[in-house]
Design an enzyme around this catalytic site. Structure first.
Site, PDB file in Angstrom:
ATOM      1  N   GLU A   1       0.728  -1.186  -0.070  1.00 39.73           N
ATOM      2  CA  GLU A   1       0.007   0.202   0.157  1.00 39.73           C
ATOM      3  C   GLU A   1       0.789   1.301   0.039  1.00 39.73           C
ATOM      4  O   GLU A   1       0.471   2.432   0.344  1.00 39.73           O
ATOM      5  CB  GLU A   1      -0.972  -0.058   1.277  1.00 39.73           C
TER       6      GLU A   1
HETATM    7  C1  BMA Z   1      -4.642  -2.972   4.877  1.00 40.90           C
HETATM    8  C2  BMA Z   1      -3.287  -3.733   5.324  1.00 40.90           C
HETATM    9  C3  BMA Z   1      -2.890  -3.459   6.757  1.00 40.90           C
HETATM   10  C4  BMA Z   1      -4.179  -3.175   7.810  1.00 40.90           C
HETATM   11  C5  BMA Z   1      -5.407  -3.501   7.019  1.00 40.90           C
HETATM   12  C6  BMA Z   1      -6.453  -3.059   7.965  1.00 40.90           C
HETATM   13  O1  BMA Z   1      -4.536  -2.526   3.888  1.00 40.90           O
HETATM   14  O2  BMA Z   1      -2.375  -3.755   4.508  1.00 40.90           O
HETATM   15  O3  BMA Z   1      -1.994  -2.248   6.855  1.00 40.90           O
HETATM   16  O4  BMA Z   1      -3.760  -3.692   8.874  1.00 40.90           O
HETATM   17  O5  BMA Z   1      -5.330  -2.936   5.897  1.00 40.90           O
HETATM   18  O6  BMA Z   1      -6.692  -1.818   8.153  1.00 40.90           O
END
Ligand code: BMA
Length: 888
Positions: A451
């Protein structure tokens, strides 16, 4: 090289003690284990309370701002005193800012937890049998991180989760806390330390494997890298075997690397390669598609008569591809994995580290986790970029059990800096970890980060995909592009040219990471984002959804374990301060409440029924995503969705999170509904209301409107065979009376083609016209050869509108002829939503955890008995049911 002796490896794992640096030496205490970290050692000496219990996380924060000293002494056998030999201290992992002193001399200053370090200590170490003193001082990674942030004020620091100091430090990012994990800024020698004494060694053993498209032959190019003062006269013998039976062997001369070509210190002194052509290879397949044979390749370094070193690795031969081709009738390109020419629908999950304190996770625990995923019919696990390059035991288990791995590089959710020393550290880290892991058959893709491109988009950081001037990227406010698209890309091209490298997860080809038609997406518009209803998951599909999720509370047993006073704790209620503390997600109270309130009639008390409701909600949500997205797996040229990975399989401590199994490997109910959706043959159904103007009515009338509630039914066949002569039988009941209002065949003699979904029928909700909102519909697939092959029960939604009467629910324990408990049989006079069978609450955790269900949380309809398979129960095990609408 004329005389040589075998490389000697002496583990430095005994006699370690540790102390806080600013206390005197009387504070040294023995370590609890080795490798280790400071939290584990303090915990073992009861110097800190268990950080996972209650709110103890808060009272252990001081540890992360102190320096810690680890020391031991070791002696080497006198046989090593030959001064022509090289002595190396090999640190497989130091977490993180370590100053290593050997016999009073500083031999290493480390700053990357993910990087193995090798230090030549030939001139410092005693090889006369006397003892060597090894002292390692770990600085505070957290404070050092902030120093770096301040040192580089021009970087545009920013991140989601944790704080900016993490971006400056090559340490597991989740140690800074995450939206499912506590802050535990630990330190210590977290991976083994060895002394090696040698004339020559095998520095690396790698393989280029190519399986011919015909699958009839494979080529394995085995490559050994040799470190030696002189490689003259050395040879490497490669032995290939399968299940202990020799397949091929070859001995080749080691050729010296051309010094002029030495690109960096990774370049070996010498190389030996051998090419093996294997006819009719035993191919490695993902589970369900074939076996997982692993060839052993052993390399032996020969110096004259002496076997100077050996190294052996297990490899699987498979043809693995990421297929991104144009699709029929839809824009964009596919994104799916093919193994041995078989397209695989990758239903699976995302993996976070199994503990905040990884050194206590042993090989068995890793194996149990991967086995659990496999039992849940999961085809792929994604090792997420905010954790660690996992322990070998994890990948070994994936290789052995046939679970595919998506491997991220360790970057996540932020704008990483890229100053020159950091770039070099990252290059070394990437190369070292790719070298360590590249032989694993299970790993089919590497991705640059988690991300970070979404962060770049959300903060409007500079990014112009068309600009290919790599050096110019370093001058922008998104310098990490250089890491993902240059450093990591180059490492992968160099070391694993046959494995796809994807710049990030998600990555949509450089335009928009949210583009559902290219690359992978993280679908967070359920829970985060626009907080869509999960019933709309069909509209939220992507070519490959590598993250999506929904939270649920963990098992009540787990809650009782983290509450300081267990069952008697005054905070034993859902909104209590301690229970809230064990949920790290932003806005979690509101979001859980939103999805509960939209769907269920529920109450916060008693805790047991509330926990059940959250798990039912998560189970419904995740299963609907799988069901609806797998419907889009429609065969060649129509692979509209090639996979779905649930965020997240596991937890690193006892917590309410998106996991489908909690820290103690206790499955939440979603584990079973996801498992059912990933069964080889399934039947799916949607129910949608369509409203249209009646003929002759005014086009804006709100009265002359007819409404129809339609169901659509499809079958999914993930096997590689046609399923012939399939009938689809539909039954309907009035939910209030249990009366059967319809029974009929809606499809007859259909062929379910292999490895795809097939539409079967679309019809108005059957049964009594006007009663759709209280009609439960079940679909069954029956084949002439195998009887009932799939079953699914569809309910009017939202479920909270239903008037649920008390059912006569029968729960009977089923035993085999020898009297062993093999299952629980459930039946009812009324349709019952989400029947969960639990082991009675008075049973101890030890006993209850032995009981394994092969299915759970099932919908029951009249006239049917559903068996849940059970193992590990005894005749005294008591089972209790729970279901939606149960009066408690
Ligand atoms: C995502 C993951 C984590 C996170 C999750 C929940 O995008 O990549 O970074 O824990 O969401 O928010």
């Amino acid at each position: 090289m004329t005389s040589a002796s075998p490389r000697l490896v002496v583990p430095v794992d005994q006699g370690w003690s540790f102390k806080q640096e600013d206390l005197d030496d009387s504070h040294f205490l023995p370590v609890s284990q080795f490798p280790t970290n400071v939290h584990l050692d303090l915990l073992a000496h009861e110097r800190i309370p268990d950080p996972f219990i209650g709110k103890n996380e808060e009272v252990v924060q001081w540890i992360g701002e102190k320096k810690w000293v680890y020391k031991t002494s070791f002696s080497l056998p006198k046989t090593t005193s030959d001064k022509s030999k090289k002595v190396v201290l090999a640190f497989d992992g130091l977490d993180t800012f370590a100053t290593v002193v050997l016999n009073g001399k500083t031999i290493l200053e480390s700053d990357n937890m993910f990087l193995p370090y090798r230090v030549d200590v030939t001139d410092t170490v005693r090889t006369d049998g006397e003892k060597n003193d090894l002292v390692i001082t770990f600085d505070s990674a957290y404070l050092r991180g902030w120093d770096l942030v301040e040192k580089y004020p021009d970087h545009k620091w920013g991140c989601w989760n944790g704080d900016n100091s993490r971006l400056a430090v090559r340490k597991a990012q989740y140690h800074w806390g995450w939206d499912w994990g506590p802050v535990t800024l630990t330190c210590g020698p977290w991976r083994p330390i060895n002394v090696e004494v040698y004339d020559a060694r095998l520095a690396d053993l790698s393989f280029g494997t190519t399986v011919d498209e015909s699958l009839k032959s494979a080529t394995v190019v085995a490559r050994a890298e040799v470190e030696a003062g002189s490689v003259a006269g050395t040879q490497v013998r490669f032995d290939v075997s399968l299940d202990g039976v020799a397949v091929a062997s070859e001995t080749v001369d080691v050729t010296a690397s051309d010094a002029a070509e030495k690109k960096n210190d990774d370049t070996p002194d010498g190389i030996a390669t051998a090419t093996f052509l294997i006819n009719s290879p035993a191919l490695w397949y993902p589970a369900r598609y074939g076996k997982q044979p692993l060839y052993t390749v052993k390399a032996t370094l020969l110096a004259g008569e002496t076997e100077a070193d050996t190294s052996s690795k297990k490899i699987g031969l498979r043809r693995a591809r990421l297929v991104q081709h144009p699709l029929q009738d839809q824009p964009g390109t596919s994104f799916f994995f093919e193994v041995n020419n078989v397209p695989i629908f990758c239903g699976g999950s995302d993996w976070i580290p199994a503990d905040n304190f990884v050194p206590r996770i042993d090989g068995k625990r890793y194996h149990d986790w991967v086995k659990l995923a496999l039992e849940g019919h999961q085809a792929m696990i994604r090792v997420w970029g905010g954790g660690i390059y996992e322990e070998e035991a994890f990948y070994d288990a994936c290789d052995e059990l046939g679970v595919l791995v998506w491997q991220d590089f360790m970057f996540g959710c932020g704008n990483y800096p890229a100053w020159p020393e950091l770039r070099e550290s990252i290059r070394r880290e990437a190369a070292a970890n790719v070298r360590l892991l590249r032989h694993h058959a299970s790993i089919v893709i590497w991705a640059g980060n988690n991300e970070d491109y979404q962060y770049q988009e959300s903060e409007n950081l500079t990014y112009d995909y068309a600009n290919k001037d790599t050096e110019s990227w370093l001058k922008t406010d998104f310098p990490a592009r250089y890491i993902y698209e240059k450093i990591l890309a180059d490492v992968c091209t160099d070391l694993i040219p046959g494995t796809p490298y994807h710049y990030g997860s998600p990555w949509g080809g450089g335009v928009d990471t949210h583009d559902p038609t290219v690359g992978d997406i993280h679908q967070w518009n359920v829970w985060h984002g626009t907080q869509e209803k999960y019933q709309n998951f069909d509209r939220l599909v992507g070519r490959f959804v590598s993250e999506f999720g929904m939270e649920a509370f963990p098992s009540v047993r787990t809650i009782d374990q983290f509450l300081p006073d267990g069952k008697k704790d005054a905070d034993r209620y859902p909104q209590s301060s301690t229970i809230d503390f064990h949920n790290k997600a932003d806005g979690h109270e509101r979001r859980i409440a939103l999805y509960l309130v939209e769907n269920f009639r529920y109450a916060p008390d008693p805790l047991e029924q509330f926990v059940y409701c959250t798990q039912l909600m998560q189970a419904e949500c995740l299963a609907s995503a799988y069901r609806l997205w797998k419907r889009q797996w429609q065969g060649p040229g129509k692979e509209y969705c090639g996979g779905a990975l649930v965020w997240q399989l596991n937890d690193c401590w006892p917590v309410t999170s998106w996991s489908i199994c909690d820290y103690y490997l206790r499955p939440k109910h979603a584990f079973f509904t996801v498992k059912r959706e990933m069964a080889p043959i399934t039947v799916g159904m949607t129910r949608k209301e369509h409203a249209h103007n009646e003929e002759g009515g005014h086009s804006h009338s709100r009265v002359t409107i007819s409404r129809q509630t339609q169901i659509e039914i499809w079958g999914s066949n993930l096997t590689l065979e046609d399923i012939e002569s399939v009938d689809c039988v539909v039954r309907a009941w009035d939910v209030e009376t249990g009366k059967l209002t319809y029974e009929g065949k809606v499809a007859e003699g259909v062929v379910l083609k292999p490895n795809r979904s097939t539409e079967l029928a679309a019809l108005d909700v059957p049964g009594v016209k006007g009663d759709e909102a209280k009609t439960v519909v079940a679909a069954y697939l029956k084949s002439s050869a195998a009887g009932q092959i799939a079953r699914y029960v569809n309910w009017p939604e939202p479920l909270k509108y239903l008037h649920l009467a008390k059912p006569e629910l029968k729960v009977e324990v089923a035993k085999n002829e020898s009297g062993d408990v093999v299952g629980v049989d459930i039946s009812s006079n009324l349709p019952v939503k989400g029947v969960a069978i639990e082991v009675h609450e008075d049973t101890s955790n030890e006993e209850a955890d032995l009981v394994k269900f092969d299915d759970n949380l099932v919908d029951i309809v009249p006239g049917e008995t559903v068996r849940l398979g059970v193992s590990g129960a005894t005749s005294s095990t008591q089972f209790t049911p729970r279901y939606l609408g149960m009066q408690v």
